[in-house]
Design a protein around this motif. Structure first.
Motif, PDB file in Angstrom:
ATOM      1  N   PHE A 170       0.796  -1.220   0.000  1.00  0.00           N
ATOM      2  CA  PHE A 170       0.000   0.000   0.000  1.00  0.00           C
ATOM      3  C   PHE A 170       0.837   1.282   0.000  1.00  0.00           C
ATOM      4  CE2 PHE A 170      -2.877  -3.116   2.156  1.00  0.00           C
ATOM      5  CZ  PHE A 170      -3.773  -3.231   1.095  1.00  0.00           C
ATOM      6  N   GLY A 171       2.120   1.163  -0.268  1.00  0.00           N
ATOM      7  CA  GLY A 171       2.968   2.341  -0.401  1.00  0.00           C
ATOM      8  C   GLY A 171       2.988   3.192   0.859  1.00  0.00           C
ATOM      9  N   SER A 172       2.871   4.506   0.688  1.00  0.00           N
ATOM     10  CA  SER A 172       2.974   5.412   1.834  1.00  0.00           C
ATOM     11  C   SER A 172       1.740   5.377   2.725  1.00  0.00           C
ATOM     12  CB  SER A 172       3.225   6.847   1.355  1.00  0.00           C
ATOM     13  OG  SER A 172       2.136   7.333   0.603  1.00  0.00           O
ATOM     14  N   PHE A 173       0.704   4.624   2.328  1.00  0.00           N
ATOM     15  CA  PHE A 173      -0.475   4.464   3.180  1.00  0.00           C
ATOM     16  C   PHE A 173      -0.281   3.393   4.248  1.00  0.00           C
ATOM     17  CE2 PHE A 173      -2.936   6.011  -0.703  1.00  0.00           C
ATOM     18  CZ  PHE A 173      -3.100   7.283  -0.190  1.00  0.00           C
ATOM     19  N   GLU A 174       0.812   2.660   4.180  1.00  0.00           N
ATOM     20  CA  GLU A 174       1.042   1.588   5.151  1.00  0.00           C
ATOM     21  C   GLU A 174       1.072   2.158   6.568  1.00  0.00           C
ATOM     22  OE1 GLU A 174       3.014  -1.824   4.441  1.00  0.00           O
ATOM     23  OE2 GLU A 174       2.044  -1.859   2.489  1.00  0.00           O
ATOM     24  N   GLY A 175       0.366   1.482   7.470  1.00  0.00           N
ATOM     25  CA  GLY A 175       0.330   1.878   8.873  1.00  0.00           C
ATOM     26  C   GLY A 175      -0.672   2.969   9.199  1.00  0.00           C
ATOM     27  N   MET A 176      -1.343   3.507   8.186  1.00  0.00           N
ATOM     28  CA  MET A 176      -2.292   4.594   8.424  1.00  0.00           C
ATOM     29  C   MET A 176      -3.692   4.040   8.690  1.00  0.00           C
ATOM     30  SD  MET A 176      -1.131   7.570   5.772  1.00  0.00           S
ATOM     31  CE  MET A 176       0.485   8.321   5.891  1.00  0.00           C
ATOM     32  N   ASP A 177      -4.543   4.894   9.279  1.00  0.00           N
ATOM     33  CA  ASP A 177      -5.907   4.507   9.602  1.00  0.00           C
ATOM     34  C   ASP A 177      -6.669   4.116   8.338  1.00  0.00           C
ATOM     35  OD1 ASP A 177      -8.343   4.673  11.564  1.00  0.00           O
ATOM     36  OD2 ASP A 177      -8.921   5.842   9.802  1.00  0.00           O
ATOM     37  N   GLY A 178      -7.331   2.954   8.389  1.00  0.00           N
ATOM     38  CA  GLY A 178      -7.982   2.427   7.196  1.00  0.00           C
ATOM     39  C   GLY A 178      -9.106   3.305   6.682  1.00  0.00           C
TER      40      GLY A 178
ATOM     41  N   ALA B 157      -3.609   7.798  -5.620  1.00  0.00           N
ATOM     42  CA  ALA B 157      -3.762   8.618  -4.420  1.00  0.00           C
ATOM     43  C   ALA B 157      -2.516   8.620  -3.534  1.00  0.00           C
ATOM     44  CB  ALA B 157      -4.969   8.134  -3.606  1.00  0.00           C
ATOM     45  N   ASP B 158      -1.716   7.574  -3.614  1.00  0.00           N
ATOM     46  CA  ASP B 158      -0.471   7.497  -2.846  1.00  0.00           C
ATOM     47  C   ASP B 158       0.453   8.631  -3.298  1.00  0.00           C
ATOM     48  OD1 ASP B 158       1.948   6.872  -1.644  1.00  0.00           O
ATOM     49  OD2 ASP B 158       2.314   5.086  -2.858  1.00  0.00           O
ATOM     50  N   PRO B 159       0.828   9.542  -2.398  1.00  0.00           N
ATOM     51  CA  PRO B 159       1.666  10.681  -2.812  1.00  0.00           C
ATOM     52  C   PRO B 159       2.966  10.268  -3.499  1.00  0.00           C
ATOM     53  CG  PRO B 159       0.803  11.033  -0.607  1.00  0.00           C
ATOM     54  CD  PRO B 159       0.454   9.616  -0.978  1.00  0.00           C
ATOM     55  N   TYR B 160       3.481   9.079  -3.176  1.00  0.00           N
ATOM     56  CA  TYR B 160       4.725   8.609  -3.785  1.00  0.00           C
ATOM     57  C   TYR B 160       4.468   7.694  -4.983  1.00  0.00           C
ATOM     58  CZ  TYR B 160       7.062  10.537   0.299  1.00  0.00           C
ATOM     59  OH  TYR B 160       7.541  11.388   1.268  1.00  0.00           O
ATOM     60  N   HIS B 161       3.220   7.316  -5.202  1.00  0.00           N
ATOM     61  CA  HIS B 161       2.826   6.470  -6.337  1.00  0.00           C
ATOM     62  C   HIS B 161       3.601   5.148  -6.385  1.00  0.00           C
ATOM     63  CE1 HIS B 161       0.518   9.893  -7.589  1.00  0.00           C
ATOM     64  NE2 HIS B 161       1.618  10.644  -7.740  1.00  0.00           N
ATOM     65  N   VAL B 162       3.907   4.607  -5.216  1.00  0.00           N
ATOM     66  CA  VAL B 162       4.623   3.326  -5.172  1.00  0.00           C
ATOM     67  C   VAL B 162       3.736   2.182  -4.699  1.00  0.00           C
ATOM     68  CG1 VAL B 162       6.895   4.370  -4.876  1.00  0.00           C
ATOM     69  CG2 VAL B 162       5.515   3.821  -2.844  1.00  0.00           C
ATOM     70  N   ALA B 163       2.477   2.474  -4.346  1.00  0.00           N
ATOM     71  CA  ALA B 163       1.549   1.398  -3.988  1.00  0.00           C
ATOM     72  C   ALA B 163       1.426   0.435  -5.159  1.00  0.00           C
ATOM     73  CB  ALA B 163       0.185   1.978  -3.621  1.00  0.00           C
ATOM     74  N   GLU B 164       1.217  -0.820  -4.843  1.00  0.00           N
ATOM     75  CA  GLU B 164       1.180  -1.866  -5.867  1.00  0.00           C
ATOM     76  C   GLU B 164      -0.171  -1.859  -6.572  1.00  0.00           C
ATOM     77  OE1 GLU B 164       3.128  -6.302  -5.795  1.00  0.00           O
ATOM     78  OE2 GLU B 164       1.714  -5.828  -4.200  1.00  0.00           O
ATOM     79  N   ASP B 165      -0.166  -1.789  -7.889  1.00  0.00           N
ATOM     80  CA  ASP B 165      -1.439  -1.851  -8.602  1.00  0.00           C
ATOM     81  C   ASP B 165      -1.745  -3.294  -9.015  1.00  0.00           C
ATOM     82  OD1 ASP B 165      -0.041  -2.421 -10.994  1.00  0.00           O
ATOM     83  OD2 ASP B 165      -0.182  -0.373 -11.741  1.00  0.00           O
ATOM     84  N   TYR B 166      -2.865  -3.469  -9.680  1.00  0.00           N
ATOM     85  CA  TYR B 166      -3.375  -4.803 -10.016  1.00  0.00           C
ATOM     86  C   TYR B 166      -2.381  -5.584 -10.872  1.00  0.00           C
ATOM     87  CZ  TYR B 166      -6.981  -8.150 -11.598  1.00  0.00           C
ATOM     88  OH  TYR B 166      -7.723  -9.279 -11.879  1.00  0.00           O
TER      89      TYR B 166
END
Length: 221
Positions: free
Chosen positions: A90-98, A135-144
């Motif tokens: 989930f990129g930079s969203f990791e550890g954040m409130d769901g 939406a990930d500010p770093y755009h490193v979240a894994e896509d499909y």
């Protein structure tokens, strides 16, 4: 050649309990999570596994150990760690409130969605992972597509193994993606609690999900 894969979601973790995005981040199993792993172990105790695999994340390894300890073939099983079965990243969203992350992901798409169902399931997994990466500010979240590039080669690895009954411990969204692709649209993918069991049949030319997210196994051959 036909192989049976029993695909188990790891037990509840601290991040599951706090409803935080977990992905490639790792937190330990809660007491409930250990109990869920042991429940799965009891359900699978009489399946003569000849191969045990876990994602290389700690929560999957711990769950796999609890299951293997209760298996009739426990003395013969050595857990193999396979990063292919990791959760979606989930990129930079990791550890954040769901809930907060969900609002960020779907902020520009909510007008077209119903209030009666989670946007995550309304959009479908391919779109949801696309929205997450955008939406990930770093755009490193894994896509499909990135997820499937990582996971698809694992089927040939398992085909080449001599094992016929295989235990795999993986993660909630990863298992949902597998059930969506290979389940012929017959499963309610909104369910899928920690410790649930999904049965997969692997042949020379196909992957087929036979049951999804069961707590108690039904319809065994």
């Amino acid at each position: 050649m036909k192989k049976e894969i029993y695909l188990v979601r790891h037990g509840e973790t601290l991040f599951n309990y706090f409803y935080k995005m977990q992905g490639w981040s790792d937190t330990p199993l809660t007491k409930k999570g250990v109990a869920q792993a042991q429940r799965a172990g009891r359900e699978l105790a009489n399946i003569p596994f000849d191969l045990a695999i876990a994602s290389d994340l700690g929560r999957a390894i711990h769950t796999c150990r609890e299951i293997v300890k209760l298996n009739r073939n426990a003395d013969q099983l050595h857990i193999q760690e396979m990063p292919e079965f990791r959760e979606v990243y989930f990129g930079s969203f990791e550890g954040m409130d769901g809930d907060w992350v969900e609002r960020q992901i779907f902020a520009s798409h909510l007008d077209s969605m119903s209030d009666s169902e989670s946007p995550f399931f309304q959009s479908g997994f391919k779109k949801t992972l696309k929205f997450t990466k955008e939406a990930d500010p770093y755009h490193v979240a894994e896509d499909y597509d990135e997820f499937w590039q990582r996971l698809t080669p694992v089927w040939d690895k398992l085909r080449q193994a001599s094992a016929q009954k295989i235990l795999v411990v993986s993660h909630g969204l990863a298992i949902r993606l597998i059930a969506e692709r290979y389940g012929d649209g017959q499963f309610d993918l909104a369910k899928g609690e920690n410790g649930a069991i999904t049965r997969v049949e692997l042949t020379d030319n196909d992957v087929h999900v036979k049951s999804y997210a069961e707590i108690h196994l039904h319809g065994q051959d």
